[in-house]
Design a protein around this motif. Structure first.
Motif, PDB file in Angstrom:
ATOM      1  N   THR A 104      44.138  48.154  51.502  1.00 55.61           N
ATOM      2  CA  THR A 104      43.197  46.957  51.593  1.00 55.61           C
ATOM      3  C   THR A 104      43.188  46.384  50.211  1.00 55.61           C
ATOM      4  OG1 THR A 104      42.050  47.589  53.580  1.00 55.61           O
ATOM      5  CG2 THR A 104      41.172  45.977  52.352  1.00 55.61           C
ATOM      6  N   HIS A 105      43.204  44.939  50.097  1.00 56.17           N
ATOM      7  CA  HIS A 105      43.075  44.257  48.745  1.00 56.17           C
ATOM      8  C   HIS A 105      41.751  43.602  48.865  1.00 56.17           C
ATOM      9  CE1 HIS A 105      47.373  45.292  48.489  1.00 56.17           C
ATOM     10  NE2 HIS A 105      47.540  44.348  49.443  1.00 56.17           N
ATOM     11  N   SER A 106      40.916  43.698  48.086  1.00 57.78           N
ATOM     12  CA  SER A 106      39.487  43.421  47.895  1.00 57.78           C
ATOM     13  C   SER A 106      39.519  42.351  46.852  1.00 57.78           C
ATOM     14  CB  SER A 106      38.535  44.562  47.269  1.00 57.78           C
ATOM     15  OG  SER A 106      37.071  44.115  47.700  1.00 57.78           O
ATOM     16  N   ILE A 107      38.868  41.166  47.470  1.00 61.56           N
ATOM     17  CA  ILE A 107      38.616  40.248  46.552  1.00 61.56           C
ATOM     18  C   ILE A 107      37.209  39.723  46.608  1.00 61.56           C
ATOM     19  CG2 ILE A 107      39.248  37.592  46.240  1.00 61.56           C
ATOM     20  CD1 ILE A 107      41.606  38.161  48.164  1.00 61.56           C
ATOM     21  N   SER A 108      36.691  40.033  45.276  1.00 61.57           N
ATOM     22  CA  SER A 108      35.311  39.837  44.985  1.00 61.57           C
ATOM     23  C   SER A 108      34.660  38.697  44.469  1.00 61.57           C
ATOM     24  CB  SER A 108      34.527  41.032  44.174  1.00 61.57           C
ATOM     25  OG  SER A 108      35.152  42.262  44.863  1.00 61.57           O
ATOM     26  N   PHE A 109      33.550  38.310  44.758  1.00 58.71           N
ATOM     27  CA  PHE A 109      32.779  37.120  44.099  1.00 58.71           C
ATOM     28  C   PHE A 109      31.432  37.630  43.415  1.00 58.71           C
ATOM     29  CE2 PHE A 109      30.267  32.959  44.563  1.00 58.71           C
ATOM     30  CZ  PHE A 109      31.028  32.081  43.640  1.00 58.71           C
ATOM     31  N   ASN A 110      31.031  36.932  42.340  1.00 58.13           N
ATOM     32  CA  ASN A 110      29.950  37.414  41.324  1.00 58.13           C
ATOM     33  C   ASN A 110      28.800  36.815  41.574  1.00 58.13           C
ATOM     34  OD1 ASN A 110      30.828  35.099  40.218  1.00 58.13           O
ATOM     35  ND2 ASN A 110      30.536  35.884  38.048  1.00 58.13           N
ATOM     36  N   ARG A 111      28.661  36.034  42.644  1.00 56.51           N
ATOM     37  CA  ARG A 111      27.076  35.627  43.045  1.00 56.51           C
ATOM     38  C   ARG A 111      26.568  36.138  44.427  1.00 56.51           C
ATOM     39  NH1 ARG A 111      27.824  29.760  43.306  1.00 56.51           N
ATOM     40  NH2 ARG A 111      25.717  29.671  43.930  1.00 56.51           N
ATOM     41  N   CYS A 112      25.326  36.354  44.469  1.00 50.78           N
ATOM     42  CA  CYS A 112      24.722  36.676  45.711  1.00 50.78           C
ATOM     43  C   CYS A 112      23.362  35.796  45.823  1.00 50.78           C
ATOM     44  CB  CYS A 112      24.693  37.995  45.780  1.00 50.78           C
ATOM     45  SG  CYS A 112      23.980  38.589  47.497  1.00 50.78           S
ATOM     46  N   TYR A 130      33.473  41.336  35.449  1.00 43.15           N
ATOM     47  CA  TYR A 130      34.755  41.310  35.936  1.00 43.15           C
ATOM     48  C   TYR A 130      35.342  40.369  36.724  1.00 43.15           C
ATOM     49  CZ  TYR A 130      32.411  42.212  40.192  1.00 43.15           C
ATOM     50  OH  TYR A 130      31.826  41.791  41.603  1.00 43.15           O
ATOM     51  N   TYR A 131      34.424  39.256  37.077  1.00 40.05           N
ATOM     52  CA  TYR A 131      34.932  38.307  37.889  1.00 40.05           C
ATOM     53  C   TYR A 131      35.286  37.211  37.043  1.00 40.05           C
ATOM     54  CZ  TYR A 131      35.415  34.652  41.291  1.00 40.05           C
ATOM     55  OH  TYR A 131      35.765  33.401  42.147  1.00 40.05           O
ATOM     56  N   ARG A 132      36.485  36.438  37.329  1.00 45.89           N
ATOM     57  CA  ARG A 132      36.721  35.168  36.489  1.00 45.89           C
ATOM     58  C   ARG A 132      37.314  34.284  37.398  1.00 45.89           C
ATOM     59  NH1 ARG A 132      42.029  34.441  35.814  1.00 45.89           N
ATOM     60  NH2 ARG A 132      43.628  36.123  35.773  1.00 45.89           N
ATOM     61  N   GLY A 163      31.699  40.450  48.164  1.00 44.57           N
ATOM     62  CA  GLY A 163      30.840  39.919  47.025  1.00 44.57           C
ATOM     63  C   GLY A 163      30.164  41.062  46.185  1.00 44.57           C
ATOM     64  N   GLY A 164      28.838  40.831  45.845  1.00 46.70           N
ATOM     65  CA  GLY A 164      27.996  39.266  46.133  1.00 46.70           C
ATOM     66  C   GLY A 164      28.076  39.015  47.310  1.00 46.70           C
ATOM     67  N   GLU A 165      28.159  37.430  47.689  1.00 43.21           N
ATOM     68  CA  GLU A 165      28.124  36.877  49.044  1.00 43.21           C
ATOM     69  C   GLU A 165      29.625  35.943  48.865  1.00 43.21           C
ATOM     70  OE1 GLU A 165      27.953  35.404  52.380  1.00 43.21           O
ATOM     71  OE2 GLU A 165      27.013  37.403  51.772  1.00 43.21           O
ATOM     72  N   SER A 166      30.396  36.526  49.565  1.00 43.36           N
ATOM     73  CA  SER A 166      31.637  35.684  49.753  1.00 43.36           C
ATOM     74  C   SER A 166      31.387  34.334  50.132  1.00 43.36           C
ATOM     75  CB  SER A 166      32.705  36.492  50.644  1.00 43.36           C
ATOM     76  OG  SER A 166      32.253  36.581  51.881  1.00 43.36           O
ATOM     77  N   THR A 167      30.508  33.941  50.975  1.00 40.59           N
ATOM     78  CA  THR A 167      30.434  32.490  51.577  1.00 40.59           C
ATOM     79  C   THR A 167      29.964  31.574  50.368  1.00 40.59           C
ATOM     80  OG1 THR A 167      28.265  32.790  52.345  1.00 40.59           O
ATOM     81  CG2 THR A 167      30.255  33.325  53.678  1.00 40.59           C
ATOM     82  N   LEU A 168      29.409  31.982  49.491  1.00 38.57           N
ATOM     83  CA  LEU A 168      28.993  31.138  48.154  1.00 38.57           C
ATOM     84  C   LEU A 168      30.232  30.892  47.520  1.00 38.57           C
ATOM     85  CD1 LEU A 168      25.973  33.209  47.075  1.00 38.57           C
ATOM     86  CD2 LEU A 168      26.094  31.191  48.630  1.00 38.57           C
ATOM     87  N   ASN A 169      31.406  31.394  47.591  1.00 38.03           N
ATOM     88  CA  ASN A 169      32.641  31.018  46.713  1.00 38.03           C
ATOM     89  C   ASN A 169      33.054  29.691  47.177  1.00 38.03           C
ATOM     90  OD1 ASN A 169      35.165  30.822  45.760  1.00 38.03           O
ATOM     91  ND2 ASN A 169      35.520  32.706  45.856  1.00 38.03           N
ATOM     92  N   PRO A 170      33.182  28.627  46.314  1.00 36.27           N
ATOM     93  CA  PRO A 170      33.338  27.349  46.686  1.00 36.27           C
ATOM     94  C   PRO A 170      34.933  27.245  47.234  1.00 36.27           C
ATOM     95  CG  PRO A 170      33.257  27.474  44.278  1.00 36.27           C
ATOM     96  CD  PRO A 170      32.900  28.685  44.932  1.00 36.27           C
ATOM     97  N   TYR A 191      39.685  40.379  56.446  1.00 34.84           N
ATOM     98  CA  TYR A 191      38.172  40.792  56.542  1.00 34.84           C
ATOM     99  C   TYR A 191      37.214  40.021  55.817  1.00 34.84           C
ATOM    100  CZ  TYR A 191      34.253  44.320  57.076  1.00 34.84           C
ATOM    101  OH  TYR A 191      33.080  45.007  57.306  1.00 34.84           O
ATOM    102  N   LEU A 192      36.223  39.439  56.534  1.00 36.16           N
ATOM    103  CA  LEU A 192      35.331  38.482  55.701  1.00 36.16           C
ATOM    104  C   LEU A 192      33.926  39.190  55.882  1.00 36.16           C
ATOM    105  CD1 LEU A 192      34.313  35.940  54.251  1.00 36.16           C
ATOM    106  CD2 LEU A 192      33.770  34.830  56.518  1.00 36.16           C
ATOM    107  N   ASP A 193      33.395  39.560  54.644  1.00 36.02           N
ATOM    108  CA  ASP A 193      32.173  40.217  54.470  1.00 36.02           C
ATOM    109  C   ASP A 193      31.277  39.206  54.036  1.00 36.02           C
ATOM    110  OD1 ASP A 193      30.687  42.748  54.391  1.00 36.02           O
ATOM    111  OD2 ASP A 193      31.386  43.222  52.471  1.00 36.02           O
ATOM    112  N   THR A 194      29.983  39.375  54.754  1.00 36.22           N
ATOM    113  CA  THR A 194      28.938  38.382  54.579  1.00 36.22           C
ATOM    114  C   THR A 194      27.443  38.766  54.879  1.00 36.22           C
ATOM    115  OG1 THR A 194      27.939  36.281  55.162  1.00 36.22           O
ATOM    116  CG2 THR A 194      29.292  37.525  56.862  1.00 36.22           C
TER     117      THR A 194
END
Length: 232
Positions: free
Chosen positions: A1-9, A25-27, A52-59, A76-79
């Protein structure tokens, strides 16, 4: 599984270590760079987890989901469930295969206390709405998570299962507090493995419809080793 993170929550959960880590670590990345990355990763595996963080905050969430879909990826969407409108748009575009929703309590009061937010609409009303929206989509698997620690009572967990029983197509996932994953302290400790297994057995005995729909994460091994996940 490839994990794509977002740095805000938008939550500050008592048990989560996210707010205590260095988020450098996030850019930011542009569309072309993300496409190149997905094109490379899809050769190694088709499963992509957005977290994330919270993935749905990613614009750029919907854009990125569409890119993964274009390359044939499974998503897979984590929220935390606070943004049902964003999740709904992703489902309408058929961009998600599994939605993991973290529910912070079995009541608005508990959810407020554990999530660290000021309004229950974020950590309660919106979360239930997100679960409802996802459960109505037969093409999506819905996994609702609750973190267990300290003296959590079986009655609390039964109440949690009772809330979820109102929705179709939902799996109940119980995470034991894990030191390497969560923010542990003297006030927060894991519960016993026997307690979690006992609850799962009692739940299924009392409500047979939960058979094969309970997932137990009993320790840190289950985070990286599929075989360590306990299915009931």
């Amino acid at each position: 599984t490839h994990s794509i993170s977002f740095n805000r929550c938008n939550f500050k959960c008592k048990f989560c270590e996210f707010h205590f880590r260095d988020q450098q670590y996030y850019r930011e990345y542009d569309k072309e760079e993300f496409e190149d990355m997905v094109d490379m990763l899809i050769q190694r595996g088709k499963n992509f987890k957005f977290t994330g963080g919270e993935s749905t905050l990613n614009p750029n969430l919907l854009r990125d989901l569409e890119i993964v879909r274009k390359f044939g990826g499974k998503i897979y969407l984590d929220t935390n469930g606070s943004n049902p409108s964003v999740v709904k748009k992703a489902l309408e575009k058929k961009l998600v295969d599994v939605v993991g929703i973290s529910m912070k309590g079995v009541s608005p009061i508990e959810a407020l206390e554990k999530s660290g937010v000021q309004k229950s609409i974020l950590c309660w009303d919106n979360v239930l709405e997100t679960i409802k929206i996802c459960s109505e989509d037969s093409n999506v698997k819905v996994i609702v998570t609750y973190v267990c620690y300290n003296d959590v009572k079986k009655e609390t967990l039964f109440d949690f299962a009772k809330i979820l029983s109102k929705f179709d197509n939902v799996y109940l996932k119980l995470n034991n507090l894990i030191g390497d994953k969560h923010h542990s302290s003297e006030e927060m400790k894991p519960v016993s493995v026997s307690f979690m297994k006992s609850f799962a057995n009692e739940l299924i005995e009392k409500y047979p419809e939960w058979k094969d729909r309970v997932i137990l994460i009993l320790g840190k091994d289950a985070i990286s080793d599929y075989k360590s996940i306990n299915f009931q």
